[in-house]
Design an enzyme around this catalytic site. Structure first.
Site, short mmCIF file in Angstrom:
data_model
loop_
_atom_site.label_atom_id
_atom_site.label_comp_id
_atom_site.label_asym_id
_atom_site.label_seq_id
_atom_site.Cartn_x
_atom_site.Cartn_y
_atom_site.Cartn_z
N HIS A 1 0.81 -1.21 0.00
CA HIS A 1 0.00 0.00 0.00
C HIS A 1 0.85 1.27 0.00
O HIS A 1 0.53 2.24 -0.68
CB HIS A 1 -0.92 0.00 1.23
CG HIS A 1 -1.78 1.22 1.34
ND1 HIS A 1 -2.93 1.40 0.60
CD2 HIS A 1 -1.66 2.34 2.11
CE1 HIS A 1 -3.47 2.56 0.89
NE2 HIS A 1 -2.73 3.15 1.82
N HIS B 1 -10.02 2.64 -0.02
CA HIS B 1 -10.07 2.17 1.37
C HIS B 1 -10.91 0.91 1.37
O HIS B 1 -11.89 0.76 2.10
CB HIS B 1 -10.67 3.25 2.28
CG HIS B 1 -9.93 3.43 3.56
ND1 HIS B 1 -10.54 3.46 4.78
CD2 HIS B 1 -8.61 3.59 3.82
CE1 HIS B 1 -9.63 3.64 5.73
NE2 HIS B 1 -8.46 3.72 5.17
#
Length: 763
Positions: free
Chosen positions: A60, A111
């Site tokens: 990420h 998200h």
């Protein structure tokens, strides 16, 4: 280790105990990555250093599987395209100059995994995080968007996740006072157990107010301000987004279940105003928001982007949990926090502004003249690292790439053999089934939970083709933003599918009268450890980059989200593309609904072909996915956009709606219902009405033209060699939509079908 003074894992202790076992695998590091950390430091890392490297080297944060492919954007960006950007890839968000001294910053981020684990907080903190990215550029956030994707609409778990996600997006955005002006809502079985929450934000600033994230100036102070740091979110998005879900297709199992961050929109609302006053006072040298990886990210990125080192006194960080270790403080992803670099002479003024807004602010460090990031805990050194090795010089993987073995068979299995409607009765019933299917039905049930008009500058919002907000109340200058992606098209051909996503977002912006200016992206894919997924990813990036180069609009930044799969089942490749456009006077925007002028003529711009590969018809009626997606002609898209913008500027268009999912039938129904008006549609003779009504050929827009402007507009189209055909007329006095020779519907019948689906599923 505990936080007692004698048991802290200091650099001195790490040097003296090289053979101490460390849980690096549990933190997501591979054997060779851990060894590389030891090689960089010349010793084993401390617990705090290991925590920093593990979160910052996660997929990420480090983009370790995507870096080599993302570089293609740089290679295809021309100097002319770069000239449009004030800040681009690598910054918190892209920034473009929109004229009159104004700039706009915008970005979309994912998200996804947190929004499956805890839908409300996952979605809420996704909104909060993207808003802080915009704040960190020196801008006032002015609007948000939310591209969403879920599993089958009738699946029980979809109800759980969708309710929480929509409530989280609305709850956080509404409390911030930010209008939600657009997005997407898509249902597909591939997203079961792995929904996509992509959150976007637009911010406005004066050109001279641009701020960047760097820690420069020896002796300058590092100030942490905003909420206290707690245990929520430790190993949160940075770890969640770097691993796949396990279990069955329904997502019943989890390989990891770390904490999801907890958001407080009221704290963030005050933080926005505090930041804006700090900018106005001119007392910020550099600034960084704290999102994924928390203080690990903010300290290392600020230090590595500056001209020196940094010393941080970690024990000064205001905490809201007792007994936190240095590693936990560094890894916490507690929300509503910012970090600023401030000259010593401005610290008092900085603190006064924070006190005025009741924002906690603490001086926790300073810029040094070295090249190290040194972090101490009660005067003991727990971190001593070269900051670039944490923030920017993580692993770079050249993952295996392989075209899927079944790709040829997938493309060969086209929809041509599927049974099609042949009678008027069949077509009439099909249209009602199509407009009431979950992906084509009205999204009003969702959007009514959002405040779309707060702040008073919303010009257009969903169900318009793109959202639009006024930036300058004196001149009426504004911007439009549309996000789009058809994952089925990308599954059939990821290169062309990415270009179709770009084309649709570009067309949606132009359909409101705005000139497309720049692009952001949110690239959602399965596991990078799967060579077939990496082939999809590589092809999509090339398609998007080549398309932007052809259209002459830059990619200003974005987000990569890997590991979106449950077990071995990956999501459809979903490279969401956001296109930002500028309009010099929002009063000349083009609405989506028909009927603003009496007796409008309806024209269809562009070419219609028999193209149903990956179409909504094949999906709804047959559960089929195969064949080739529609052709994409970016030069035609550019021409179409120029015609639409000229039509807006010169007052020749009273409405416009792009054709995409569901084709002409869907566009006509939506524009009639939005405008609350009837219409008569005459389909060209000698052409299959099914193809005319439901084809998803790209590069098409239906426009409503006032009678007085029809000749001028059609002559412009002819002169520019843009195909057009007259397909009907708007009848404001009628309560019916008639497709001559096919079917007639009352507006009430259409509205019941279009608006009834989502309430029936989710109320």
């Amino acid at each position: 280790m505990t936080t007692t003074e004698h048991l802290i894992d200091t650099v001195e202790h790490a040097t003296a105990t090289p053979d101490n076992a460390q849980p690096y695998r549990e933190l997501g590091l591979k054997d060779d990555e851990y060894q590389r950390i030891r090689d960089i430091l010349g010793r084993r890392p401390t617990d705090a250093e290991l925590a920093m490297y593990s979160v910052m080297w996660s997929e990420h944060c480090s983009y370790k599987s995507s870096k080599i492919h993302l570089a293609y954007f740089g290679r295809t960006t021309t100097d002319e395209m770069r000239a449009k950007m004030l800040a681009g890839i690598g910054e918190n968000a892209g920034v473009v100059d929109i004229g009159d001294g104004w700039a706009v910053t915008f970005k979309v981020e994912s998200h996804n995994h947190p929004s499956y684990v805890e839908p409300y907080q996952g979605a809420a903190t996704g909104v909060g995080g993207i808003v802080r990215d915009i704040m960190a550029m020196g801008a006032r956030p002015i609007a948000v968007v939310d591209p969403l994707r879920f599993g089958p609409a009738d699946a029980p778990d979809t109800r759980r996740v969708l309710h929480g996600v929509v409530a989280g997006v609305g709850g956080y955005g509404n409390c911030l006072g930010l209008p939600n002006i657009g997005g997407e809502l898509v249902f597909d079985a591939s997203y079961a157990g792995n929904p996509l929450l992509n959150a976007g934000c637009i911010g406005a600033l004066r050109v001279e107010d641009l701020h960047l994230a760097h820690a420069s100036g020896t002796g300058n102070k590092v100030i942490l301000f905003g909420a206290r740091t707690g245990l929520d979110g430790i190993g949160g998005v940075s770890v969640l987004a770097s691993d796949t879900f396990s279990g069955d297709e329904g997502g019943s199992g989890r390989k990891k279940l770390p904490s999801v961050q907890v958001g407080d929109p009221f704290t963030e609302k005050v933080l926005i105003e505090c930041c804006l006053e700090l900018y106005r006072e001119g007392i910020v040298v550099g600034i960084q928001d704290l999102g994924g990886a928390g203080l690990s990210c903010a300290t290392s990125e600020l230090a590595s982007a500056g001209d020196g080192g940094m010393h941080v006194w970690l024990d000064r960080v205001p905490l809201r949990a007792k007994g936190m270790t240095p590693a936990e403080v560094l890894s916490s992803e507690s929300q509503e926090r910012m970090m600023a670099v401030v000259k010593p002479s401005d610290v008092d003024a900085f603190m006064r502004v924070c006190k005025k807004w009741d924002v906690i602010a603490t001086e926790i460090g300073e810029v040094t003249d070295g090249d190290r990031l040194v972090i101490t805990w009660h005067d003991q050194v727990v971190v001593d690292v070269p900051p670039r090795t944490v923030a920017h010089e993580g692993p770079v993987y050249h993952r295996p790439i392989e075209r899927p073995a079944d790709q040829d068979a997938l493309q060969a299995n086209g929809p041509e053999s599927l049974p099609r409607p042949t009678t008027a009765e069949d077509l009439r019933a099909l249209l009602l089934r199509m407009i009431s299917s979950p992906n084509l039905a009205s999204k009003r049930w969702v959007t009514e939970q959002y405040d779309r008009y707060v702040r008073g500058n919303t010009v257009l919002a969903q169900p318009s083709d793109s959202g639009m907000v006024r930036v300058d109340e004196q001149t009426n200058r504004g911007v439009a933003l549309a996000t789009d992606c058809n994952g089925r098209f990308c599954k059939l051909d990821p290169y062309q599918g990415a270009q179709l996503a770009l084309a649709e977002a570009y067309r949606n912006v132009a359909s409101t009268g705005a000139t497309p200016l720049a692009v952001t992206d949110c690239l959602n894919f399965g596991s990078p450890e799967d060579p077939a997924v990496m082939w999809q990813f590589e092809q999509a990036i090339k398609g998007l980059a080549d398309g932007c180069a052809q259209l002459g609009i830059p990619v200003t930044g974005g987000n990569v989200s890997f590991y979106n799969q449950t077990g071995s089942t990956a999501i459809l490749p979903t490279p969401v593309v956001g296109v930002l456009g500028v309009i010099d006077d929002v009063t000349r925007r083009i609405p989506t609904g028909f009927g603003t002028e009496p007796g409008e003529t309806l024209l269809l711009l562009g070419d219609t072909r028999d193209e149903f590969g990956g179409s909504e018809w094949a999906h709804v009626e047959h559960g089929h996915l195969g064949g080739r997606p529609p052709q994409v002609d970016l030069e035609r898209e550019r021409l179409l956009a120029e015609v639409l913008v000229a039509g807006s500027r010169d007052g020749m268009l009273s409405a416009a709606h792009d054709l995409s999912d569901g084709g002409l039938a869907q566009a006509i129904v939506e524009s009639c219902l939005i405008g609350e008006t009837g219409a008569r549609i005459i389909l060209p003779e000698g052409v299959d009405p099914f193809v005319q009504l439901f084809s998803e050929s790209a590069g098409r827009v239906v426009v409503a033209v006032p009678r007085s402007e029809e000749l001028r507009f059609t002559e412009m189209c002819t002169a520019r060699e843009l195909p057009w055909v007259r397909i009907g007329v708007v009848d404001k006095e009628s309560t019916e939509l008639e497709f001559q020779g096919v079917a007639t519907y009352s507006l009430d019948e259409l509205r019941t079908a279009w608006e009834g689906t989502l309430p029936a599923l989710f109320d």
